[in-house]
Scaffold this active site. Sequence first.
Site, PDB file in Angstrom:
ATOM      1  N   LYS A  95     -91.121  32.099 -24.278  1.00 19.58           N
ATOM      2  CA  LYS A  95     -90.855  31.060 -25.275  1.00 19.58           C
ATOM      3  C   LYS A  95     -92.122  30.323 -25.694  1.00 19.58           C
ATOM      4  CE  LYS A  95     -86.008  30.142 -24.155  1.00 19.58           C
ATOM      5  NZ  LYS A  95     -85.821  31.209 -23.189  1.00 19.58           N
ATOM      6  N   GLU A 150     -89.533  20.423 -24.116  1.00 19.79           N
ATOM      7  CA  GLU A 150     -89.355  20.083 -25.521  1.00 19.79           C
ATOM      8  C   GLU A 150     -88.596  18.764 -25.656  1.00 19.79           C
ATOM      9  OE1 GLU A 150     -89.148  24.415 -27.741  1.00 19.79           O
ATOM     10  OE2 GLU A 150     -87.280  23.330 -27.326  1.00 19.79           O
ATOM     11  N   ARG A 200     -82.564  41.298 -29.522  1.00 19.60           N
ATOM     12  CA  ARG A 200     -81.453  42.196 -29.202  1.00 19.60           C
ATOM     13  C   ARG A 200     -80.271  41.836 -30.091  1.00 19.60           C
ATOM     14  NH1 ARG A 200     -78.304  38.529 -26.331  1.00 19.60           N
ATOM     15  NH2 ARG A 200     -79.468  36.932 -25.195  1.00 19.60           N
ATOM     16  N   HIS A 223     -74.936  24.738 -21.809  1.00 19.65           N
ATOM     17  CA  HIS A 223     -75.922  25.401 -22.673  1.00 19.65           C
ATOM     18  C   HIS A 223     -75.535  26.840 -22.993  1.00 19.65           C
ATOM     19  CE1 HIS A 223     -78.438  21.921 -22.108  1.00 19.65           C
ATOM     20  NE2 HIS A 223     -78.441  22.105 -20.806  1.00 19.65           N
TER      21      HIS A 223
END
Length: 671
Positions: free
Chosen positions: A116, A200, A302, A235
């Site tokens: 990421k 973040e 994917r 999540h």
Amino acid sequence: MFKKILIANRGEIACRVAATARRMAIRTVAVYSDADAHANHVRACDESVHLGGSAPKDSYLRWEKILEAAKATGAQAVHPGYGFLSENEDFARACAEAGLVFIGPPPSAIQAMGLKAESKQLMEKAGVPLVPGYHGKDQNPALLAHEAERIGYPVLIKASAGGGGKGMRVVEKHADFAAALASCQREAINSFGDDAVLIEKYVQRPRHIEIQVFGDTHGNYVYLFERDCSVQRRHQKVLEEAPAPGLTEAMRREMGEAAVAAARAVKYVGAGTVEFIVEQRSEGLSSAGADMTFFFMEMNTRLQVEHPVTEAITGLDLVEWQLRVASGEPLPLKQEQLQINGHAIEARICAENPDNNFLPATGTLRVYRKPQHTSFQRSRVRIDDGVREGDAISPFYDSMIAKLIVHGATREEALARLDAALAQTHIVGVATNVQFLRGVLRTDSFAHARLDTALIERERAVLFDREPLGLPLAAAAAIARALLAERASAATADPFTRRDGWRGFGEYQRRFDFEFRGQEQQALLRYKRDGSLWLQAGGVEGALVVDELPAGQLELQFNGLRRTLDVYEEGAATHVFAPEGATRIATLDRMAHAGDTHAEAGRLTAPMPGKVVSFAVKAGDKVSRGQALAVMEAMKMEHTIAAPADGTVEELLYVPGDQVAEGAELLRIAA
């Protein structure tokens, strides 16, 4: 085009790929573990190869075995599905070295988007907007804590190599950061073999909107519009829909072009999903796109679990597109040829207990009844699954049982169709979220498209610990099922052994004892002189009339209402399904349990099979009610075991790393 492919996955995605391949006259090879020896995906394919033990590390993650299976069966290509090895650049590279086509992006694209932090740096160069955060390589805990302070709480810690909600924690204040970081890193190393994280800013009232992209080997790219995946728990996605409510055409185009820019930056090939977090600046959460700003979150290299809603609104088979692109063909359509038709919603049906923090559940599908459906593209009701009635839901894999997808001309029509289809979905033998999903659809927030990732928490009061049918109807249904069974056996029983209330004269009353929602309850059934029945249950009384209908249903008249119900028995439990919801009631046999004693106090047991990750206490520690005691890992997620009451830890019965069975005593606490 390929003549034979190997599907390096299991469950519904393997079944889905096999179905598309069959339509394209391509033979398929399934791989399976010990636990999946009789699984549906094995039967769906033309050939199958055993990989190893039930745990993923002993089977589906052993890519050297998968390559051997492809070579032995003469497969030309490998479809990785999603999960397991689908985003593993080493596996993609090994396929190429073995002369196999990896049906997915090139290893370089997987590598670029797989971490990421690095992917965010790449997207910044490509001009894709980013959420403020720290994406550096220095993983010193002190530095990470400092960066969290700089960004400003609340912050989101995310596993850099992660996905699917694993290795992700929201941290509200500095005091909680160290513990959340350690938990993220443990989950990340167990799931992805890499404990690196990024930090973040946690966007307030965010929506999760993702764009489906496709690229080919000829340099062509398109976006197939968006999906709103904002409804989440832990999540992880619960409901997904396309198109995203309230998105303007201008913002749809802007997000689509940004997603294509992201794919083009890594020379992407095949199906991919670019995920954006959308900040909403007004109270009208479904209002115009002018009130929303989007930021790049990550790219999943994917096919996604929720791809069927995109297929429903476009009328396309994305697996067929994958196979054609992987064989060297150009994309079948150009951007200007793509269009949105209607609205689609997908519900993930999972083996879990929503009222117990969505704890995954295991068990056998004693009953698995589905609404009328198809299994492809734009149909009114579609079900993608990889299980059959009688299959076991094990602790080794993801808890998802099936995906239920509906399509309608409008969002309102799709909502109504999904609720009706969920009402016709009957599962007995394992706890599921079906009733919870129906509850989400009926919330004011979801019905009016006031969407954000906190929707479930915001609607908590109407979503959890709800009883849709109530004791009177549940008891009446359980008694009705018992009466029908007695009638069926009456023909072979003499008058003195029958249990249907036969007497030579007069009336008599019969008592039924039940356990309902954790409480013992009673119902009284009176057999009247004229042969009719009178029932008292849950403070309600009235005449009871019972008739059996075809297909195992029963018609019940009680309290002035006539109802048609589906009722299933599972041991002492009776499961009742009605149009407005479902419930469970258990019959208590006083004689059978007369000698039972109460469970020993102070025991803390494993809620399901899994691995002990850590203990937060030691023998002799004093603990308070609600305090975290231990962490378990099961079905790819961590679960915290908390103290039910104040006390002192007497003994720890396992050590971290031990595998434990459901119900195993983990530690003891003295009051």
